[in-house]
Structure formats: structure tokens, C-alpha cells
Write a protein that holds these residues in place. Structure first.
Motif, PDB file in Angstrom:
ATOM      1  N   THR A 127      20.693  22.176  22.733  1.00 37.48           N
ATOM      2  CA  THR A 127      20.343  22.799  21.455  1.00 37.48           C
ATOM      3  C   THR A 127      18.830  22.902  21.320  1.00 37.48           C
ATOM      4  O   THR A 127      18.086  22.149  21.955  1.00 37.48           O
ATOM      5  N   SER A 128      18.402  23.832  20.492  1.00 31.52           N
ATOM      6  CA  SER A 128      16.985  23.932  20.123  1.00 31.52           C
ATOM      7  C   SER A 128      16.904  24.507  18.719  1.00 31.52           C
ATOM      8  O   SER A 128      17.712  25.354  18.340  1.00 31.52           O
ATOM      9  N   PHE A 129      15.940  24.024  17.957  1.00 28.26           N
ATOM     10  CA  PHE A 129      15.767  24.479  16.580  1.00 28.26           C
ATOM     11  C   PHE A 129      14.307  24.878  16.374  1.00 28.26           C
ATOM     12  O   PHE A 129      13.391  24.187  16.806  1.00 28.26           O
ATOM     13  N   HIS A 130      14.123  26.023  15.717  1.00 26.84           N
ATOM     14  CA  HIS A 130      12.797  26.599  15.583  1.00 26.84           C
ATOM     15  C   HIS A 130      12.483  26.902  14.117  1.00 26.84           C
ATOM     16  O   HIS A 130      13.339  27.425  13.393  1.00 26.84           O
ATOM     17  N   ILE A 131      11.252  26.589  13.710  1.00 26.55           N
ATOM     18  CA  ILE A 131      10.771  26.944  12.374  1.00 26.55           C
ATOM     19  C   ILE A 131      10.177  28.338  12.481  1.00 26.55           C
ATOM     20  O   ILE A 131       9.071  28.512  12.993  1.00 26.55           O
ATOM     21  N   SER A 132      10.901  29.340  12.013  1.00 22.05           N
ATOM     22  CA  SER A 132      10.424  30.706  12.193  1.00 22.05           C
ATOM     23  C   SER A 132      11.110  31.659  11.229  1.00 22.05           C
ATOM     24  O   SER A 132      12.248  31.442  10.809  1.00 22.05           O
ATOM     25  N   ASP A 133      10.404  32.728  10.905  1.00 27.74           N
ATOM     26  CA  ASP A 133      10.926  33.832  10.102  1.00 27.74           C
ATOM     27  C   ASP A 133      11.759  34.723  11.018  1.00 27.74           C
ATOM     28  O   ASP A 133      11.278  35.156  12.077  1.00 27.74           O
ATOM     29  N   LEU A 134      12.997  35.005  10.637  1.00 23.04           N
ATOM     30  CA  LEU A 134      13.882  35.778  11.500  1.00 23.04           C
ATOM     31  C   LEU A 134      13.334  37.169  11.808  1.00 23.04           C
ATOM     32  O   LEU A 134      13.641  37.755  12.852  1.00 23.04           O
ATOM     33  N   TRP A 135      12.522  37.726  10.908  1.00 23.74           N
ATOM     34  CA  TRP A 135      11.987  39.077  11.120  1.00 23.74           C
ATOM     35  C   TRP A 135      10.863  39.087  12.145  1.00 23.74           C
ATOM     36  O   TRP A 135      10.444  40.152  12.589  1.00 23.74           O
ATOM     37  N   LYS A 136      10.371  37.907  12.517  1.00 22.48           N
ATOM     38  CA  LYS A 136       9.285  37.826  13.486  1.00 22.48           C
ATOM     39  C   LYS A 136       9.756  37.347  14.851  1.00 22.48           C
ATOM     40  O   LYS A 136       8.945  37.019  15.716  1.00 22.48           O
ATOM     41  N   VAL A 137      11.075  37.280  15.034  1.00 23.23           N
ATOM     42  CA  VAL A 137      11.657  36.780  16.280  1.00 23.23           C
ATOM     43  C   VAL A 137      12.515  37.865  16.911  1.00 23.23           C
ATOM     44  O   VAL A 137      13.204  38.610  16.208  1.00 23.23           O
ATOM     45  N   SER A 138      12.479  37.945  18.228  1.00 24.60           N
ATOM     46  CA  SER A 138      13.391  38.838  18.951  1.00 24.60           C
ATOM     47  C   SER A 138      14.613  38.040  19.390  1.00 24.60           C
ATOM     48  O   SER A 138      14.485  36.930  19.924  1.00 24.60           O
ATOM     49  N   PHE A 139      15.794  38.613  19.190  1.00 22.87           N
ATOM     50  CA  PHE A 139      17.041  37.948  19.578  1.00 22.87           C
ATOM     51  C   PHE A 139      17.646  38.559  20.837  1.00 22.87           C
ATOM     52  O   PHE A 139      18.838  38.387  21.112  1.00 22.87           O
ATOM     53  N   ALA A 140      16.819  39.253  21.609  1.00 24.21           N
ATOM     54  CA  ALA A 140      17.301  39.979  22.784  1.00 24.21           C
ATOM     55  C   ALA A 140      17.932  39.065  23.824  1.00 24.21           C
ATOM     56  O   ALA A 140      18.809  39.496  24.581  1.00 24.21           O
ATOM     57  N   GLN A 141      17.504  37.811  23.888  1.00 24.48           N
ATOM     58  CA  GLN A 141      17.989  36.905  24.938  1.00 24.48           C
ATOM     59  C   GLN A 141      19.357  36.305  24.643  1.00 24.48           C
ATOM     60  O   GLN A 141      19.945  35.649  25.510  1.00 24.48           O
ATOM     61  N   TYR A 142      19.888  36.524  23.443  1.00 27.93           N
ATOM     62  CA  TYR A 142      21.128  35.858  23.051  1.00 27.93           C
ATOM     63  C   TYR A 142      22.339  36.773  23.210  1.00 27.93           C
ATOM     64  O   TYR A 142      22.288  37.948  22.852  1.00 27.93           O
ATOM     65  N   SER A 143      23.406  36.206  23.733  1.00 32.33           N
ATOM     66  CA  SER A 143      24.634  36.984  23.927  1.00 32.33           C
ATOM     67  C   SER A 143      25.618  36.798  22.776  1.00 32.33           C
ATOM     68  O   SER A 143      26.596  37.545  22.671  1.00 32.33           O
ATOM     69  N   ASN A 144      25.361  35.808  21.926  1.00 30.43           N
ATOM     70  CA  ASN A 144      26.202  35.566  20.756  1.00 30.43           C
ATOM     71  C   ASN A 144      25.296  35.267  19.566  1.00 30.43           C
ATOM     72  O   ASN A 144      24.432  34.384  19.647  1.00 30.43           O
ATOM     73  N   VAL A 145      25.502  36.001  18.478  1.00 29.98           N
ATOM     74  CA  VAL A 145      24.652  35.857  17.300  1.00 29.98           C
ATOM     75  C   VAL A 145      25.526  35.544  16.091  1.00 29.98           C
ATOM     76  O   VAL A 145      26.531  36.224  15.845  1.00 29.98           O
ATOM     77  N   VAL A 146      25.135  34.507  15.341  1.00 27.29           N
ATOM     78  CA  VAL A 146      25.842  34.137  14.119  1.00 27.29           C
ATOM     79  C   VAL A 146      24.860  34.275  12.962  1.00 27.29           C
ATOM     80  O   VAL A 146      23.714  33.826  13.058  1.00 27.29           O
ATOM     81  N   ILE A 147      25.307  34.891  11.886  1.00 25.17           N
ATOM     82  CA  ILE A 147      24.430  35.088  10.742  1.00 25.17           C
ATOM     83  C   ILE A 147      25.173  34.817   9.437  1.00 25.17           C
ATOM     84  O   ILE A 147      26.248  35.377   9.209  1.00 25.17           O
ATOM     85  N   PHE A 148      24.625  33.913   8.609  1.00 35.48           N
ATOM     86  CA  PHE A 148      25.086  33.710   7.240  1.00 35.48           C
ATOM     87  C   PHE A 148      24.089  34.458   6.358  1.00 35.48           C
ATOM     88  O   PHE A 148      23.091  33.883   5.910  1.00 35.48           O
ATOM     89  N   GLY A 149      24.309  35.741   6.154  1.00 34.09           N
ATOM     90  CA  GLY A 149      23.325  36.572   5.475  1.00 34.09           C
ATOM     91  C   GLY A 149      23.605  36.763   4.003  1.00 34.09           C
ATOM     92  O   GLY A 149      24.538  36.188   3.427  1.00 34.09           O
ATOM     93  N   VAL A 150      22.757  37.578   3.397  1.00 34.64           N
ATOM     94  CA  VAL A 150      22.931  37.998   2.003  1.00 34.64           C
ATOM     95  C   VAL A 150      22.931  39.522   1.998  1.00 34.64           C
ATOM     96  O   VAL A 150      22.340  40.159   2.889  1.00 34.64           O
ATOM     97  N   PRO A 151      23.597  40.156   1.034  1.00 33.84           N
ATOM     98  CA  PRO A 151      23.734  41.620   1.060  1.00 33.84           C
ATOM     99  C   PRO A 151      22.402  42.363   1.143  1.00 33.84           C
ATOM    100  O   PRO A 151      22.320  43.405   1.795  1.00 33.84           O
ATOM    101  N   GLN A 152      21.349  41.830   0.514  1.00 37.90           N
ATOM    102  CA  GLN A 152      20.071  42.536   0.472  1.00 37.90           C
ATOM    103  C   GLN A 152      19.424  42.707   1.835  1.00 37.90           C
ATOM    104  O   GLN A 152      18.541  43.546   2.004  1.00 37.90           O
TER     105      GLN A 152
END
Length: 226
Positions: A127-152
Motif C-alpha cells: 500500500t501507499s498513501f499520498h497527500i495530494s489534490d486529485l486534480w494535480k495527479v495523473s492516474f495513468a499507471q492504475y488499472s483499477n480506479v475507485v472513486i467516492f465522488g460528489v455530483p459536482q
């Protein structure tokens, strides 16, 4: 004893009484000030994200939501990222199922707590955990993405993920679906519902939409002369 001597003695006794009270006041002020600073240090990471235009509030995933996420990804493997990982429960549960799992979270207290939990549960190496804004990160390296988002934020996140992910990736949305993507299937019900999306499908839809926007609807016959 003269009146002057009496006055001086009285003044000295008053000074002796004032000093302890002044010292006590400084101690009380220091304690209160330190408490306020500590309270701000703890509360600020929770309050500040709420002031952003689009944010992910910390709402812990239920056990049913965690189970549903793992169920829809049971045939998958490889890397996994939880966007807005909170206290790390999705990342830790995924690591126990064999994923190399990462979490991105703005709140440093939650990130440090997640790291501690991963260490205490024996999955800190996967595991790894990062302090970061999601809009400033690229998720290209991940094959599975989970998101608990909000409609906005979901429409903006659609564009970001569609432009970054490989066509073999899967995206799992929890609590709220993506506005234009068509899910492959769903699991659970109510607030525990999760929606599964195939990157190949939503990337092709994005490309098709771009093609339609850049292709003229009508062609002037006079432009076809050779």
C-alpha cells in the motif's frame, strides 16, 4: 513607625500579591493559546477542503460498500487507486486481496492514520498513501480506479480519467454514478450501490464525441472540386 514606612510596607505586600496572580494569568493564557493552536492544527485539514469549489468530504465507506467494491473487482488484479482514500479502508482491503493499492487524500491526518493502519494490519508493503489534490495527479499507471465522488465533480472527472487511463482499466464509482458514462454493471443498492465502467467503452465515446465536434455537419459542394 512613620506613615511613610506604613505606606511602603503596604505597597510591598500588594506587589507580592500581584506577582503570583500575574504569573497565573500568563500560564492560563499560554494554555489557552496552545489549546487553540492545537485545535486549529487538527481541525484545519478537515475544514479547508470543504472551502474548495469541488471537494471530497470525508464520509467513511460502509462495510457493504467495501464488500461491493471488492466483489465487482474480484476477477481483476494489478494496481488500484482510491481517489479520496479517507481513512484507507478501501486501499487496505484491496491490498489484502492481492492488489498493489494506493490512496490519494488531501487531509494529512487521514493519510498518516491510513499508513498506521496499513502497517498494523501487515499490508504496508503493498500500500501507499499520498497527500495530494486529485486534480494535480495523473492516474495513468492504475488499472483499477475507485472513486467516492460528489455530483459536482463527476463530469470533470469523466474527462480526466478518459484522457489518462489505459483502455484496459476499470473504474468503480461509489455513492454517485458518472453522468454520461454507461456502466457495465452495478452491485448493491441504495447508498451502497457501486457502478462499474470499462475504460475502452468510455474512451471510445469520448473520441467519438470529439470527432463529431471537429467534423463539419454540412459540406459545400463547391468545396469538392478538384
Amino acid at each position: 513607625m512613620s506613615q511613610e514606612s506604613l505606606f511602603l510596607d503596604s505597597g510591598q505586600s500588594d506587589v507580592k500579591e500581584v506577582k503570583p496572580r500575574g504569573r497565573l494569568g500568563l500560564i492560563v493564557t499560554g494554555v489557552l493559546g496552545g489549546s487553540l493552536v492545537a485545535l486549529y492544527a487538527v481541525a484545519a485539514p478537515f475544514v479547508t477542503p470543504a472551502l474548495r469549489k469541488v471537494c471530497l468530504p470525508f464520509v467513511p465507506a460502509t462495510s457493504a460498500q467495501v464488500d461491493n467494491v471488492l466483489r465487482v473487482l474480484r476477477a481483476r488484479s494489478g494496481t488500484l487507486v482510491d481517489i479520496g482514500s479517507g481513512d484507507g479502508r478501501i486501499v487496505i482491503a484491496a491490498a489484502k486481496r492481492g492488489f498493489q493499492a494506493s490512496g490519494f487524500e488531501l487531509n494529512p491526518w487521514l493519510v498518516w492514520y491510513s499508513r498506521y493502519r496499513a502497517w498494523s494490519e501487515g499490508v504496508h508493503r503493498s500500500t501507499s498513501f499520498h497527500i495530494s489534490d486529485l486534480w494535480k495527479v495523473s492516474f495513468a499507471q492504475y488499472s483499477n480506479v475507485v472513486i467516492f465522488g460528489v455530483p459536482q465533480m463527476m463530469d470533470q472527472l469523466e474527462l480526466k480519467l478518459a484522457s489518462e487511463l489505459e483502455s484496459t482499466a476499470k473504474v468503480v464509482a461509489c455513492r454517485f454514478p458518472f453522468p454520461t458514462w454507461v456502466p457495465e454493471h452495478t452491485a448493491g443498492e441504495g447508498i451502497d450501490t457501486v457502478w462499474v465502467y470499462d475504460a475502452k467503452t468510455f474512451k471510445s465515446h469520448l473520441q467519438h464525441g470529439m470527432t463529431r465536434k471537429t467534423t463539419p455537419e454540412h459540406t459545400d459542394p463547391s468545396d469538392t472540386h478538384t
